[in-house]
Each structure stands twice: as C-alpha cells, then as structure tokens.
Enzyme design. Structure first.
Site, PDB file in Angstrom:
ATOM      1  N   HIS A   1       0.837  -1.204   0.000  1.00  0.00           N
ATOM      2  CA  HIS A   1       0.000   0.000   0.000  1.00  0.00           C
ATOM      3  C   HIS A   1       0.868   1.249   0.000  1.00  0.00           C
ATOM      4  O   HIS A   1       1.552   1.536   0.977  1.00  0.00           O
ATOM      5  CB  HIS A   1      -0.936   0.007   1.219  1.00  0.00           C
TER       6      HIS A   1
ATOM      7  N   HIS B   1       1.044   5.504  -1.418  1.00  0.00           N
ATOM      8  CA  HIS B   1       0.656   6.713  -2.149  1.00  0.00           C
ATOM      9  C   HIS B   1       1.975   7.469  -2.331  1.00  0.00           C
ATOM     10  O   HIS B   1       2.444   8.125  -1.399  1.00  0.00           O
ATOM     11  CB  HIS B   1      -0.321   7.575  -1.358  1.00  0.00           C
TER      12      HIS B   1
ATOM     13  N   ARG C   1      -4.460  15.513   6.375  1.00  0.00           N
ATOM     14  CA  ARG C   1      -5.052  15.321   5.058  1.00  0.00           C
ATOM     15  C   ARG C   1      -5.093  16.647   4.282  1.00  0.00           C
ATOM     16  O   ARG C   1      -4.851  16.670   3.076  1.00  0.00           O
ATOM     17  CB  ARG C   1      -6.464  14.737   5.216  1.00  0.00           C
TER      18      ARG C   1
ATOM     19  N   TYR D   1      -5.018   7.680  -7.119  1.00  0.00           N
ATOM     20  CA  TYR D   1      -6.257   8.421  -7.388  1.00  0.00           C
ATOM     21  C   TYR D   1      -6.031   9.823  -7.926  1.00  0.00           C
ATOM     22  O   TYR D   1      -6.982  10.556  -8.159  1.00  0.00           O
ATOM     23  CB  TYR D   1      -7.149   8.461  -6.134  1.00  0.00           C
TER      24      TYR D   1
ATOM     25  N   HIS E   1     -11.873   3.856  -3.161  1.00  0.00           N
ATOM     26  CA  HIS E   1     -11.059   4.609  -2.190  1.00  0.00           C
ATOM     27  C   HIS E   1     -11.473   4.282  -0.771  1.00  0.00           C
ATOM     28  O   HIS E   1     -10.647   3.944   0.070  1.00  0.00           O
ATOM     29  CB  HIS E   1     -11.136   6.117  -2.426  1.00  0.00           C
TER      30      HIS E   1
ATOM     31  N   ARG F   1     -16.146   6.520   2.309  1.00  0.00           N
ATOM     32  CA  ARG F   1     -16.258   7.983   2.355  1.00  0.00           C
ATOM     33  C   ARG F   1     -16.322   8.574   0.952  1.00  0.00           C
ATOM     34  O   ARG F   1     -16.942   9.608   0.731  1.00  0.00           O
ATOM     35  CB  ARG F   1     -15.050   8.576   3.093  1.00  0.00           C
TER      36      ARG F   1
ATOM     37  N   GLU G   1     -10.394   3.223   8.940  1.00  0.00           N
ATOM     38  CA  GLU G   1      -9.119   3.735   9.457  1.00  0.00           C
ATOM     39  C   GLU G   1      -9.350   4.592  10.701  1.00  0.00           C
ATOM     40  O   GLU G   1      -8.524   4.625  11.601  1.00  0.00           O
ATOM     41  CB  GLU G   1      -8.411   4.556   8.375  1.00  0.00           C
TER      42      GLU G   1
ATOM     43  N   HIS H   1      -5.805  -1.039   6.356  1.00  0.00           N
ATOM     44  CA  HIS H   1      -5.943  -0.563   7.733  1.00  0.00           C
ATOM     45  C   HIS H   1      -6.812  -1.514   8.558  1.00  0.00           C
ATOM     46  O   HIS H   1      -6.319  -2.204   9.415  1.00  0.00           O
ATOM     47  CB  HIS H   1      -6.498   0.878   7.830  1.00  0.00           C
TER      48      HIS H   1
ATOM     49  N   ASP I   1       2.324   3.015   3.013  1.00  0.00           N
ATOM     50  CA  ASP I   1       1.207   3.954   2.906  1.00  0.00           C
ATOM     51  C   ASP I   1       1.651   5.399   2.740  1.00  0.00           C
ATOM     52  O   ASP I   1       1.950   5.844   1.644  1.00  0.00           O
ATOM     53  CB  ASP I   1       0.303   3.764   4.147  1.00  0.00           C
TER      54      ASP I   1
HETATM   55 ZN   LIG Z   1      -3.810   4.787   1.954  1.00  0.00          ZN
END
Ligand SMILES: [Zn+2]
Length: 460
Positions: free
Chosen positions: A63, A65, A86, A125, A218, A221, A248, A282, A333
């Site tokens: 995993h 990003h 975020r 994404y 994703h 959410r 998560e 997660h 991650d």
């Molecule tokens: Zn992630």
C-alpha cells in the site's frame, strides 16, 4: 535471451521452514530454476555471485501513495489530527503534474528498492489535471507511475482508484468534492471504468511486463454503495486485485453508520467487494462481526502500522483477523518511513502493546506478511518465495551491521525481523535483474539527490 544467473546465499529463508545455509540459487531470465541448500563455497560454478548475510524473498509494499512522501517530517511540527494532515496532503496533490509526479515517484520507488522492495501496490487516485480537466491521455498520471517503477527497477500493481465524493459528514450526508479532490474524480463509476478501459490492460490485466492493473474503491467515504458495482465488475473481468481503505478512523465508521445503517465492512460486503482477491487496508476499528466477514471471505488485510501510528489511527485487531482467516500484508502507505521490516515487526509489537502478551506472530509469520502475502494481494502469487518457478526476487540483509552484528545463524530470521532495518539491506534482485548492489541503487545513482530535486518544488 536472458543469461542464466547464479547466486550463493550464505544464509537464506526461502519463504517457509528454517533458515538454510549455503544456498545456491539459479535463475534463467526473470524466473528461478533451481534452489539447492548446503552447497559449499568451494563447489560453486564460476560466475556465481556471493550474497553475504541473510537472503529473503523480495519484499512487497502492498500500500503506497507515492506523493505522500513529500509530507515526511514536515507534518510533525505542531500537533494536528488525521484530518489536518489530510489538508496538507491535498496541498501537495494540487501541485503535481505528470512530469513532476514521474520524478517524485521514481525517486520514492528507488528509496523503496534500497529498502528491499521488489513490488509496490500504488493506490492511485490523482488522475486528472486541476479542476478535473483530463490530460490529453486521461491515464497520463498512471502511466507516469508505471514508468517510474520501471526506471527504479520495481514491479508495480497500479490500483486504479475510484474516488467520487468529498467524504461523509457526521450525519451521513455526502459532501461535495473540494477543489483539489476534483483531480481525483472521474464524475461517476461508469466514467471511471471507461478511463480504465482506455488504459488498455491485456486479457491478463497486464499494462506492461512489469505492471499489473488492479482496482480500488477509495473508501466508503469517497464511493457510495450504488457506485461500487463497476469497480467490483472490473476486478472479476480482469481477475484483478481489488483494494479499499477500511475503517481507518472511528469517525468514518460513525458517518457510515449514519449514512447506510451499517459498518464499512458490511457496506463493502454488500457490494460484493470482499473475497480472496480483495485487500482491505488498515481495518483498524472493526466489530467482531466485521472480523468474521473479512476472515470468512478470506479477504487480505493490509496493515500500515507506521502510518497508523503517525496518524494516531489506533491499533487494529491483527491477531483476531489472522485467526479468522485473513492473510496479512503490510504497506508503508504515507511513507512517514519506508521500512518494510519495521512495518512487519510492528504487527507483533502492536499486538503485544494491545494485549499485554508476547508471541502471537513469530518471525516467519512477519516475513510472510512482507513477502508472499504482499505479492499475492497485489496479483503476483508467483513471487515472494525462493523456490523453482518463482520470480527471481532476492533481498539480502547484511548481518555485519551495527544493528545485526552478532546474529546467530539459527536465529538470523528473528534477528532480522525484530531488529533489522531498511539500512541493513545490501543487495536486491528483482525479476532476475540486479537493482541494488552493496547498498547502491544501480539505476538511480544518487537516490537522496533525486528525492531532494523532486521534493523541493512541491514544498516551496
Ligand atoms: Zn492509503
């Protein structure tokens, strides 16, 4: 025609069983042909490469990003929450172009290779230009990631992610996409599927010899249940891995219950998104019934323990998930650190902290999570073991470093899994090709310089 290769591992853990000494490992092209323990150094064929230390199968980072690497360290100044982190992540996402993402991802994947990673699962994404304007090739960002992996010497599973809404409010209503989130969205799942079709995976789901297509929801959410069907269909159609972020944060569960009257695991199960090809990332805040759903469906769970610690997510029920039937994999991650040995060992250490007991996961179970379970959940079940017919991925960890000096051969795997770090990785072979030799990346000669050059303009 690729030449035959031979390595002689001083010690090797082959993916099961005990550590073996004097293992002659032979490959033709990208595939292992023979693995013979107990071969004396004096009996080696000419041209055999010596691997001092403990050799493991290649590590899988299930995993990633890639662009989150830009946040390392800087988000530790001050306090903040998952949600303020975020916001900072969205600022970086807003600045990336296909060229700058290629440079950043190549450097990040090179850092992974130095840490022993031979395959990455990129949960992708960041599809479109600012304001959701498509690039001339609507998959230009995804192609940049595939190119980055090739140039860093890794295989990649590009988990093409469906991301449609800006989140769930506490009362369960869907929130609109923010300005930056517009770049993540195709508008609806039908258009997500059209874009993936234009990417052009072959009948086996391959996008290039080193790149496999996977799909992702994703999270509950970002994708409503009525939009999940095309993603699940693509997974069936390609036989492709399906990944999703799951539970998560407690706030995600509460909003999901308000919106759909069910936990995220139930919502994904109802959409047909659980099963042996699926991986839930997660899985931190689960009910007992959620654990039964995941284990009973043999869904893999990808734990990201360093990220979960850095973001104060909590400690997931790894022991209960494994007991219920879920294979466990690991990912770095957000790349707060990139060290798969650290990720794997934290499965057991977190379990100890949560339970007050030692010894739920031994070194072999932790190594399995970082190797064969990770590769399998990324759609490469032929990788992650040192056996004839497997992909020739080898990671050698030096046992003469300050951290590992004094390790005994009989417990070398325990030493590496409980005390080794990415900095102890000396040699990496991916698909029969040397990528790292004596701690040096052979394709990206100065990885720190490449990272600095790619990161500086994003953080200015
Ligand atoms: Zn992630």
């Amino acid at each position: 025609m690729t030449a035959a290769r031979r390595w002689h591992a001083e010690l090797a853990w082959l993916g099961a069983g005990e550590v073996q000494a004097g293992v002659l490992i032979e490959a033709a092209g990208p595939v292992l042909r023979a693995v013979t323990p107990g071969v004396a150094a004096s009996a080696l064929p000419p041209g055999t490469q010596r691997l001092a230390g403990l050799t493991l199968p290649g590590l899988a980072n299930a995993h990633s990003h890639a662009f989150h690497r830009a946040l390392r360290g800087i988000t530790e100044a001050g306090q903040g929450t998952f949600w303020t982190w975020r916001e900072r992540m969205y600022q970086v996402a807003g600045r990336l172009s296909p060229d700058s993402y290629l440079a950043l991802a190549r450097a990040v994947y090179a850092e992974m290779a130095l840490a022993g990673v031979t395959c990455v699962g990129e949960f992708h994404y960041l599809h479109h230009g600012p304001g959701r304007s498509p690039y001339p090739d609507p998959n230009e960002m995804g192609r940049a990631l595939i190119q980055a992996a090739a140039e860093a010497g890794l295989r990649i599973t590009l988990l093409d992610t469906c991301y449609l809404t800006g989140g769930l409010a506490p009362d369960g209503t869907s929130m609109p996409l923010s300005a930056v989130q517009q770049r993540f969205s195709d508008g609806d799942a039908g258009r997500w599927a059209d874009r993936l079709a234009a990417f052009g995976p072959d009948e086996h789901g391959m996008l290039a010899p080193h790149a496999r297509a996977g799909v992702a929801i994703h999270s509950v959410r970002a994708v409503s249940p009525d939009q999940m069907h095309p993603v699940v269909e693509w997974s069936h159609h390609l036989g492709a891995p399906l990944h999703a972020h799951l539970s998560e944060q407690p706030a995600e569960n509460e909003a999901c219950l308000a919106a759909y009257g069910a936990t995220p695991a139930h919502v994904l199960d109802g959409a047909g998104a659980l099963g042996p090809r699926s991986t839930m990332v997660h899985a931190t805040h689960l009910t007992g019934h959620d654990i039964e759903l995941l284990g009973g469906s043999r869904s893999c769970v990808c734990l990201c323990p360093t990220t979960e610690a850095f973001l104060a997510d909590g400690i997931g029920p790894a022991g209960a998930l494994a007991a219920a039937g879920s294979p466990l994999a690991v990912g770095s991650d957000s790349h707060a650190v990139i060290d798969l040995l650290d990720e794997a060992r934290r499965i057991e250490l977190d379990e100890r902290l949560a339970s007050g007991q030692r010894g739920r996961f031994g070194a072999a179970a932790l190594a399995t999570a970082a190797t064969v379970a990770g590769h399998t959940c990324l759609g490469w079940p032929q990788a992650g073991e040192i056996v004839p017919g497997a992909l020739a991925d080898l990671v050698t960890i030096g046992l003469d470093t300050p951290r590992l000096a004094g390790a005994a051969p009989a417990t070398a795997l325990e030493s590496v899994m409980f005390a080794g770090t990415a900095a102890d990785v000396t040699d990496v072979v991916a698909g029969g090709r040397d990528v790292v030799r004596e701690g040096r990346h052979l394709l990206v000669p100065d990885v720190p310089a490449a990272l600095t050059k790619a990161l500086r303009p994003l953080l200015a």
